[in-house]
Design a protein around this motif. Sequence first.
Motif, PDB file in Angstrom:
ATOM      1  N   SER A   1      -9.554  -7.540 -12.396  1.00 28.34           N
ATOM      2  CA  SER A   1      -8.738  -8.297 -13.353  1.00 28.34           C
ATOM      3  C   SER A   1      -9.454  -8.456 -14.683  1.00 28.34           C
ATOM      4  O   SER A   1      -8.885  -8.221 -15.752  1.00 28.34           O
ATOM      5  CB  SER A   1      -8.440  -9.697 -12.809  1.00 28.34           C
TER       6      SER A   1
ATOM      7  N   ILE B   1      -8.700  -1.467  -7.087  1.00 29.12           N
ATOM      8  CA  ILE B   1      -9.523  -2.158  -6.081  1.00 29.12           C
ATOM      9  C   ILE B   1      -9.874  -1.180  -4.960  1.00 29.12           C
ATOM     10  O   ILE B   1     -11.029  -1.047  -4.561  1.00 29.12           O
ATOM     11  CB  ILE B   1      -8.771  -3.389  -5.517  1.00 29.12           C
ATOM     12  N   ASN B   2      -8.861  -0.450  -4.502  1.00 27.16           N
ATOM     13  CA  ASN B   2      -9.094   0.508  -3.422  1.00 27.16           C
ATOM     14  C   ASN B   2     -10.033   1.629  -3.840  1.00 27.16           C
ATOM     15  O   ASN B   2     -10.858   2.088  -3.065  1.00 27.16           O
ATOM     16  CB  ASN B   2      -7.761   1.109  -2.953  1.00 27.16           C
TER      17      ASN B   2
ATOM     18  N   ARG C   1       4.139  -3.316  -8.739  1.00 28.58           N
ATOM     19  CA  ARG C   1       2.809  -3.194  -9.340  1.00 28.58           C
ATOM     20  C   ARG C   1       2.880  -2.577 -10.733  1.00 28.58           C
ATOM     21  O   ARG C   1       3.470  -1.518 -10.908  1.00 28.58           O
ATOM     22  CB  ARG C   1       1.930  -2.321  -8.449  1.00 28.58           C
TER      23      ARG C   1
ATOM     24  N   THR D   1     -14.079  -6.182  -6.454  1.00 30.79           N
ATOM     25  CA  THR D   1     -13.175  -7.263  -6.052  1.00 30.79           C
ATOM     26  C   THR D   1     -11.987  -7.351  -6.998  1.00 30.79           C
ATOM     27  O   THR D   1     -12.033  -6.865  -8.139  1.00 30.79           O
ATOM     28  CB  THR D   1     -13.893  -8.621  -6.081  1.00 30.79           C
ATOM     29  N   GLY D   2     -10.928  -8.026  -6.546  1.00 32.57           N
ATOM     30  CA  GLY D   2      -9.750  -8.239  -7.379  1.00 32.57           C
ATOM     31  C   GLY D   2     -10.091  -8.967  -8.667  1.00 32.57           C
ATOM     32  O   GLY D   2      -9.574  -8.634  -9.750  1.00 32.57           O
TER      33      GLY D   2
ATOM     34  N   SER E   1      -8.500   4.043   1.103  1.00 29.82           N
ATOM     35  CA  SER E   1      -7.094   4.113   0.756  1.00 29.82           C
ATOM     36  C   SER E   1      -6.997   4.207  -0.759  1.00 29.82           C
ATOM     37  O   SER E   1      -7.988   4.321  -1.453  1.00 29.82           O
ATOM     38  CB  SER E   1      -6.395   2.858   1.255  1.00 29.82           C
ATOM     39  N   GLY E   2      -5.778   4.133  -1.276  1.00 34.46           N
ATOM     40  CA  GLY E   2      -5.632   4.166  -2.725  1.00 34.46           C
ATOM     41  C   GLY E   2      -5.225   5.543  -3.182  1.00 34.46           C
ATOM     42  O   GLY E   2      -5.473   6.540  -2.505  1.00 34.46           O
TER      43      GLY E   2
ATOM     44  N   SER F   1      -2.407   1.394 -10.414  1.00 30.99           N
ATOM     45  CA  SER F   1      -2.204  -0.063 -10.441  1.00 30.99           C
ATOM     46  C   SER F   1      -3.543  -0.776 -10.238  1.00 30.99           C
ATOM     47  O   SER F   1      -4.547  -0.149  -9.877  1.00 30.99           O
ATOM     48  CB  SER F   1      -1.252  -0.471  -9.323  1.00 30.99           C
ATOM     49  N   ARG F   2      -3.538  -2.102 -10.444  1.00 34.30           N
ATOM     50  CA  ARG F   2      -4.760  -2.875 -10.210  1.00 34.30           C
ATOM     51  C   ARG F   2      -5.174  -2.800  -8.740  1.00 34.30           C
ATOM     52  O   ARG F   2      -6.362  -2.707  -8.424  1.00 34.30           O
ATOM     53  CB  ARG F   2      -4.542  -4.325 -10.637  1.00 34.30           C
ATOM     54  N   VAL F   3      -4.190  -2.821  -7.845  1.00 30.99           N
ATOM     55  CA  VAL F   3      -4.510  -2.708  -6.413  1.00 30.99           C
ATOM     56  C   VAL F   3      -5.136  -1.337  -6.125  1.00 30.99           C
ATOM     57  O   VAL F   3      -6.105  -1.209  -5.376  1.00 30.99           O
ATOM     58  CB  VAL F   3      -3.236  -2.928  -5.553  1.00 30.99           C
ATOM     59  N   GLY F   4      -4.580  -0.317  -6.773  1.00 28.17           N
ATOM     60  CA  GLY F   4      -5.151   1.024  -6.638  1.00 28.17           C
ATOM     61  C   GLY F   4      -6.597   1.050  -7.106  1.00 28.17           C
ATOM     62  O   GLY F   4      -7.456   1.706  -6.506  1.00 28.17           O
TER      63      GLY F   4
END
Lengths: 439, 439
Positions: free
Chosen positions: A44, A33-34, A70, A39-40, B2-3, A28-31
Amino acid sequence: MSGPVRGTPHVSSKAAVLDVIRAAGTISRVGLINATGLTGATISTAVRKLLDEGLVAETGHAESTGGKRRVLLQLNPTSRFALGVHLDHSGITYVLTDLAGGVVARTTKPGAGTREPAEVVARMAADTATLIASVGVDHDRVLGIGLVSPGPLGARTSTAIRPPAMRRWAGYPVDQELAGAAGLPVVVDNDATAAALGEHWSRGMGSASTSAALYMGTGIGAGLVIGGITYRGTSGNAGEIGHVCLDVDGPECWCGARGCVEVLAGPEAVVAAARADRELAERIGLVGGRSGSADGLSGGVPSATGDRLPSSPAADFAAVSRAARRGDPQALALLERSARYIAVAARSLANLMDVEFVVLTGPSFAIAGSVYLPVVREELARSFFARGAHPVDVRLSHAAATAPAIGAAAMVLQSELVPLHATQRLPENLAEPELVPGR
Amino acid sequence: MSGPVRGTPHVSSKAAVLDVIRAAGTISRVGLINATGLTGATISTAVRKLLDEGLVAETGHAESTGGKRRVLLQLNPTSRFALGVHLDHSGITYVLTDLAGGVVARTTKPGAGTREPAEVVARMAADTATLIASVGVDHDRVLGIGLVSPGPLGARTSTAIRPPAMRRWAGYPVDQELAGAAGLPVVVDNDATAAALGEHWSRGMGSASTSAALYMGTGIGAGLVIGGITYRGTSGNAGEIGHVCLDVDGPECWCGARGCVEVLAGPEAVVAAARADRELAERIGLVGGRSGSADGLSGGVPSATGDRLPSSPAADFAAVSRAARRGDPQALALLERSARYIAVAARSLANLMDVEFVVLTGPSFAIAGSVYLPVVREELARSFFARGAHPVDVRLSHAAATAPAIGAAAMVLQSELVPLHATQRLPENLAEPELVPGR
């Protein structure tokens, strides 16, 4: 880059994100970032570009963890392709791979032999076009050609190729000529280095380890992968295990030194020893020149062209290997002697680089690897210097004959996937050891 | 971190910025943006932190280029210090360096000998405290201790030390014990690796090159630096050039293999050969045990302690070296024989890693390097595999005796300067070759 110090150019976050997506499978996009520390907003933007270019696709949703579900991203493997070409004296192997490194087409053609480089380049350009057309891939989706051949590489890659069996290629700007003839970008490297990368891509070796691909074709080399990245050395000539010395007063090698692994134990040395044993040579059909082109190793241009061909050590080595497999004790003894030298050289390499994984690859190991594997394995188990810290895992490649071509294609893919001065992949074993805190 | 994927932790931009400032000497904030690729806001924040902590100072302005004059930043070298400790059987060398790697204090004490590790650790803790106090440095400004010793390192660094002459140390958690006794963080590594880093910091070697420090103390090792970063291998045991094989049927080595460089050509082999030449041995005072502690090599605990000491190969090697320098032809011949083996091993290393720079360092090269240097240099000039692409620059260290300790301190500084998964320093020779564009 600008700025007063030798530093880092601005990073392609797109390429970094693409490589993390490839490695993750789905993410996912959050993944992202981690995983990248970007940055988000940067993620993006990068993901939008990758979706627009079709390199990445959205593919469902991750399990809800309470908040918004997500969207998962994954590589679109058929969005781009790469060609890998393994050019050798005795054969040219072509593979077309997708963006994930999967082989979608392959073929093998006669080698460079003693033909003019310009003629061989024209043939390679035609053969690559035919291969692309054969599977209906749009030419615009092919990123480029990775071309690999035996070392040494020259100071400039454009005059890269000059192994002893291909002297005509010294000074010939093969990368520029092939790029022009095929209408595709070209990257050139050593075949053993490419084989290591090919093994890495095929197997998904852990990116933290140091791996060595011992490559045996007509010569012997090694490709080194540190943390998932090919180690090339100062001039792209790293991994010349064929020119590790095992006898300071040994026979002279073509490289100018004495007692090299290649001159003591390479396929040509094995064949010379087989020829010297008159009975063995007669029994396995070595006497009187070439022994045919069985096992796909011989290749060479057809004799109808009028070229005076040198005898083919690859074909002769294949004949010795076949005899050993049939149980011929003299043939087996010759291979085991060769294996012992190579095993000792592998130990020296492992001791110098603290290697975790060794794979035997290349056309000669494809034929005779079953003799070499146990000898190398046992040598490293018994006397690898750091055996108290970890074992060295030694295996025979499942794709020994095509690994260099696959790695050549992977080189092209990496140039898309990994920015030239990648920021997110410093290998762990280049990092400093961790501090133990004081009390 | 994390991630869901194996990726990169968030980067310490502070550490990255600090390292760029160190490398640049002086640099403006705009220069930092260009050099790191980080945003202006990130640079501002990082610089503010560094100024607050006193690690960096503002130092005047750059020439105006039309716009606002740029404030220049530079490292504040005396804001932090690091201790480097080189622990060996025959001596312990201590250095205290500032944040820029400059040596501000040093001392050498008797070695570990056969004493209990706990006793030696207590002594090291006391000696480091004395060294810090001797130059009036505030203990709070000392970042930690880098402790280096001969290999092999164990699987866990906390049970790191177990060279053959220091068997009592196997399994002893030296890092934890020293950290506890000295009240400072401790990082442990191989002495040859540290020597390479010490040479790198002392000389400012180009960060793109692959450099090898050939280290000869009582044993032989090598430290490898790729693009400014020490290469440690899978378990921290990289660089064991003393256990490269030069004779597959050679004499057995303590490591379990045969024909290793160390057993053929190391200081102990040289001393054994000198002892076997009765006349030579008598002439240079080898017969009947130890030959004294000249040249600062012998050390060892005073015999007054009641320990039964083994004879010191370091002191005996120094005696042979002195004789060679005086022109003794037999002594010189023994060193030249050793040099030839080491030169051939250096060639194998250079061929495997495509090395650009070799420096001879460590206490035994400090004494006998003038004999070894021309032999290694000539061997690489004549038969390095990629000599057509580039030469290998071979030099004798100017700080051969203290390089491991300086490198040990540099390891501590790097842990402050470079984040563990540094983002901005992927070595150039790990990057892929450039694509030549197609037409």
